[in-house]
Design a protein around this motif. Structure first.
Motif, mmCIF file in Angstrom:
data_model
loop_
_atom_site.group_PDB
_atom_site.id
_atom_site.type_symbol
_atom_site.label_atom_id
_atom_site.label_comp_id
_atom_site.label_asym_id
_atom_site.label_seq_id
_atom_site.Cartn_x
_atom_site.Cartn_y
_atom_site.Cartn_z
ATOM 1 N N GLU A 99 19.608 -34.903 -47.734
ATOM 2 C CA GLU A 99 19.951 -33.531 -47.361
ATOM 3 C C GLU A 99 18.802 -32.545 -47.579
ATOM 4 O O GLU A 99 18.077 -32.615 -48.577
ATOM 5 C CB GLU A 99 21.156 -33.057 -48.184
ATOM 6 N N LEU A 100 18.675 -31.620 -46.641
ATOM 7 C CA LEU A 100 17.800 -30.457 -46.801
ATOM 8 C C LEU A 100 18.703 -29.261 -47.044
ATOM 9 O O LEU A 100 19.464 -28.847 -46.167
ATOM 10 C CB LEU A 100 16.939 -30.244 -45.557
ATOM 11 N N ILE A 101 18.617 -28.719 -48.253
ATOM 12 C CA ILE A 101 19.485 -27.638 -48.710
ATOM 13 C C ILE A 101 18.682 -26.342 -48.806
ATOM 14 O O ILE A 101 17.545 -26.342 -49.287
ATOM 15 C CB ILE A 101 20.090 -27.965 -50.090
ATOM 16 N N HIS A 102 19.277 -25.243 -48.362
ATOM 17 C CA HIS A 102 18.718 -23.913 -48.628
ATOM 18 C C HIS A 102 19.572 -23.285 -49.721
ATOM 19 O O HIS A 102 20.796 -23.202 -49.585
ATOM 20 C CB HIS A 102 18.751 -23.044 -47.379
ATOM 21 N N MET A 103 18.930 -22.865 -50.810
ATOM 22 C CA MET A 103 19.688 -22.321 -51.937
ATOM 23 C C MET A 103 19.028 -21.071 -52.484
ATOM 24 O O MET A 103 17.810 -21.028 -52.669
ATOM 25 C CB MET A 103 19.824 -23.367 -53.059
ATOM 26 N N ASP A 104 19.859 -20.066 -52.719
ATOM 27 C CA ASP A 104 19.463 -18.877 -53.465
ATOM 28 C C ASP A 104 20.241 -18.936 -54.768
ATOM 29 O O ASP A 104 21.375 -18.449 -54.852
ATOM 30 C CB ASP A 104 19.797 -17.619 -52.666
ATOM 31 N N LEU A 105 19.659 -19.563 -55.780
ATOM 32 C CA LEU A 105 20.383 -19.824 -57.022
ATOM 33 C C LEU A 105 20.765 -18.527 -57.722
ATOM 34 O O LEU A 105 21.834 -18.441 -58.340
ATOM 35 C CB LEU A 105 19.543 -20.709 -57.951
ATOM 36 N N GLY A 106 19.915 -17.517 -57.619
ATOM 37 C CA GLY A 106 20.225 -16.245 -58.259
ATOM 38 C C GLY A 106 21.493 -15.606 -57.722
ATOM 39 O O GLY A 106 22.159 -14.831 -58.424
ATOM 40 N N ARG A 107 21.851 -15.946 -56.478
ATOM 41 C CA ARG A 107 23.078 -15.423 -55.866
ATOM 42 C C ARG A 107 24.171 -16.482 -55.799
ATOM 43 O O ARG A 107 25.249 -16.220 -55.240
ATOM 44 C CB ARG A 107 22.781 -14.917 -54.453
ATOM 45 N N GLN A 324 25.182 -27.880 -62.232
ATOM 46 C CA GLN A 324 26.508 -27.271 -62.140
ATOM 47 C C GLN A 324 26.609 -26.064 -63.070
ATOM 48 O O GLN A 324 27.128 -25.005 -62.682
ATOM 49 C CB GLN A 324 27.572 -28.309 -62.503
ATOM 50 N N ALA A 325 26.100 -26.206 -64.278
ATOM 51 C CA ALA A 325 26.161 -25.109 -65.251
ATOM 52 C C ALA A 325 25.301 -23.934 -64.819
ATOM 53 O O ALA A 325 25.701 -22.765 -64.953
ATOM 54 C CB ALA A 325 25.731 -25.611 -66.639
ATOM 55 N N ALA A 326 24.104 -24.213 -64.301
ATOM 56 C CA ALA A 326 23.211 -23.133 -63.845
ATOM 57 C C ALA A 326 23.851 -22.361 -62.702
ATOM 58 O O ALA A 326 23.830 -21.128 -62.674
ATOM 59 C CB ALA A 326 21.871 -23.724 -63.411
ATOM 60 N N TRP A 327 24.432 -23.087 -61.757
ATOM 61 C CA TRP A 327 25.094 -22.440 -60.621
ATOM 62 C C TRP A 327 26.285 -21.609 -61.092
ATOM 63 O O TRP A 327 26.445 -20.449 -60.699
ATOM 64 C CB TRP A 327 25.536 -23.523 -59.628
ATOM 65 N N ALA A 328 27.126 -22.180 -61.965
ATOM 66 C CA ALA A 328 28.315 -21.480 -62.433
ATOM 67 C C ALA A 328 27.961 -20.235 -63.229
ATOM 68 O O ALA A 328 28.684 -19.225 -63.169
ATOM 69 C CB ALA A 328 29.172 -22.427 -63.280
ATOM 70 N N SER A 329 26.862 -20.285 -63.973
ATOM 71 C CA SER A 329 26.472 -19.105 -64.765
ATOM 72 C C SER A 329 26.163 -17.922 -63.856
ATOM 73 O O SER A 329 26.447 -16.768 -64.200
ATOM 74 C CB SER A 329 25.275 -19.435 -65.654
ATOM 75 N N HIS A 330 25.614 -18.200 -62.675
ATOM 76 C CA HIS A 330 25.330 -17.118 -61.741
ATOM 77 C C HIS A 330 26.576 -16.667 -60.992
ATOM 78 O O HIS A 330 26.693 -15.489 -60.610
ATOM 79 C CB HIS A 330 24.220 -17.541 -60.774
ATOM 80 N N VAL A 331 27.550 -17.563 -60.810
ATOM 81 C CA VAL A 331 28.822 -17.148 -60.246
ATOM 82 C C VAL A 331 29.511 -16.180 -61.218
ATOM 83 O O VAL A 331 30.060 -15.152 -60.819
ATOM 84 C CB VAL A 331 29.730 -18.365 -59.981
ATOM 85 N N LEU A 332 29.467 -16.502 -62.505
ATOM 86 C CA LEU A 332 30.093 -15.647 -63.517
ATOM 87 C C LEU A 332 29.475 -14.255 -63.536
ATOM 88 O O LEU A 332 30.151 -13.256 -63.812
ATOM 89 C CB LEU A 332 29.964 -16.287 -64.896
#
Length: 333
Positions: A99-107, A324-332
């Motif tokens: 997979e080629l993923i585009h991600m803005d982790l900060g958002r 998963q934790a890094a992503w969830a922390s930004h969702v919070l």
């Protein structure tokens, strides 16, 4: 802890979680798990979230890989990630893995830009144990199911059944898995028609390379359904034709690795031009392959892209929970 494949291992996982929460005096504000509904970790997450009234979020497997390597490298702006492994349930219900993923982790935002063009897994899990099934499926998909194959003598009767399954579309889920492509090529070259441990076919394929070879098998890019795709069937067909002309197995093993690295780099470049980014993070179990782990960053750099790799975390699924934790922390937030 290892793979959560049985109740005893899950029990130990729960003990460790409870112990760490007590020791560190922390409580979760949310729980995040994989999309796959049958993972024991998913069932644990669902039960605990319901029991404790916590929000439960599900993050797709390869998005978690992307978040893992990006967070490890403190990259929270928009970036690309090539996430390459054997299996991960996609958000469309199919089996992903190239997979080629585009991600803005900060958002906490991501989307799928590209992939390996899907191919069939005849028999589902059986195809993972017997890679010759995938090789046969790719031969048929490429329109070249003729002439002898390395598996003919041992699996002749089974091959007849597999052809019938493919013709009828019975139990032949599609996958974009890079790991399964390694398996298919290893079987095509007669190195590993069936496996006895995870990664065996890819390990044999890497070990048989002639490192003096510099020619790569070409990998073309097309667009389908809004996704950039590497044409796996044409790539496989090229290998098959070279094999029929007498090119040696070590030569072909090397050409495969070189071609895959160049093709993936081209895919990333196409995605980078589309999105206006230069950073390309690399994660997934395929990066346990030393050849790809060396070739792909070099190929990206030659195209003016900036590769990011794992340093403290493993590239395989051992690093998923961090993502998963890094992503969830930004969702919070």
């Amino acid at each position: 802890i290892g793979d959560l494949e049985n109740p005893a291992t899950l029990g130990f996982y729960e003990e460790v979680a409870a112990h760490l929460e007590s020791l560190l005096e922390v409580r979760p504000k949310a729980i995040v798990c994989d999309l796959h509904p049958d993972f024991l970790s998913t069932r644990y997450a669902e039960a605990r979230a319901a029991r404790e009234g916590l929000p439960l979020w599900r993050l797709q497997h390869h998005a978690a890989h992307a978040a893992s390597v990006l967070a490890e490298n403190n990259c929270y702006e928009p970036a690309l990630a090539l996430c390459l492994d054997g299996t991960g349930l996609g958000d469309d219900g199919t089996i992903w893995g190239g997979e080629l993923i585009h991600m803005d982790l900060g958002r906490a935002d991501w989307s799928r830009l590209g992939r390996l063009a899907p191919f069939a897994l005849p028999g589902g899990e059986a195809a993972i144990r017997e890679p010759w099934r995938i090789a046969l499926a790719l031969r048929i998909q490429a329109g070249e199911d003729a002439g002898p194959a390395p598996w003919d003598a041992e699996y002749a009767m089974a091959a007849t059944a597999v052809r019938e399954m493919l013709a009828r579309g019975l139990n032949c889920p599609l996958t974009s898995s890079c790991g399964r492509l390694f398996d298919a090529v290893s079987a095509l070259l007669g190195l590993c028609p069936s496996i006895t441990y995870e990664g065996q076919a890819a390990i044999r394929l890497e070990a048989h390379q002639d490192l003096s070879v510099t020619m790569a098998v070409p990998f073309s890019i097309k667009e389908r359904g809004g996704l950039l795709e590497l044409d796996t069937a044409a790539f496989f067909l090229h290998l098959l034709e070279l094999r029929r002309t007498g090119v040696s197995v070590p030569d072909l093993a090397r050409r495969f690795h070189l071609g895959l690295a160049e093709g993936l780099a081209d895919l990333a470049l196409s995605g980078a031009r589309r999105c206006g980014v230069r950073t390309v993070a690399l994660s997934g179990g395929v990066f346990h392959n030393r050849t790809i782990a060396l070739l792909l960053p070099e190929a990206l750099a030659r195209r003016g892209l900036v590769p990011l790799t794992h340093h403290a975390l493993p590239p395989g699924d051992g690093g998923l929970s961090y993502g998963q934790a890094a992503w969830a922390s930004h969702v919070l937030r």
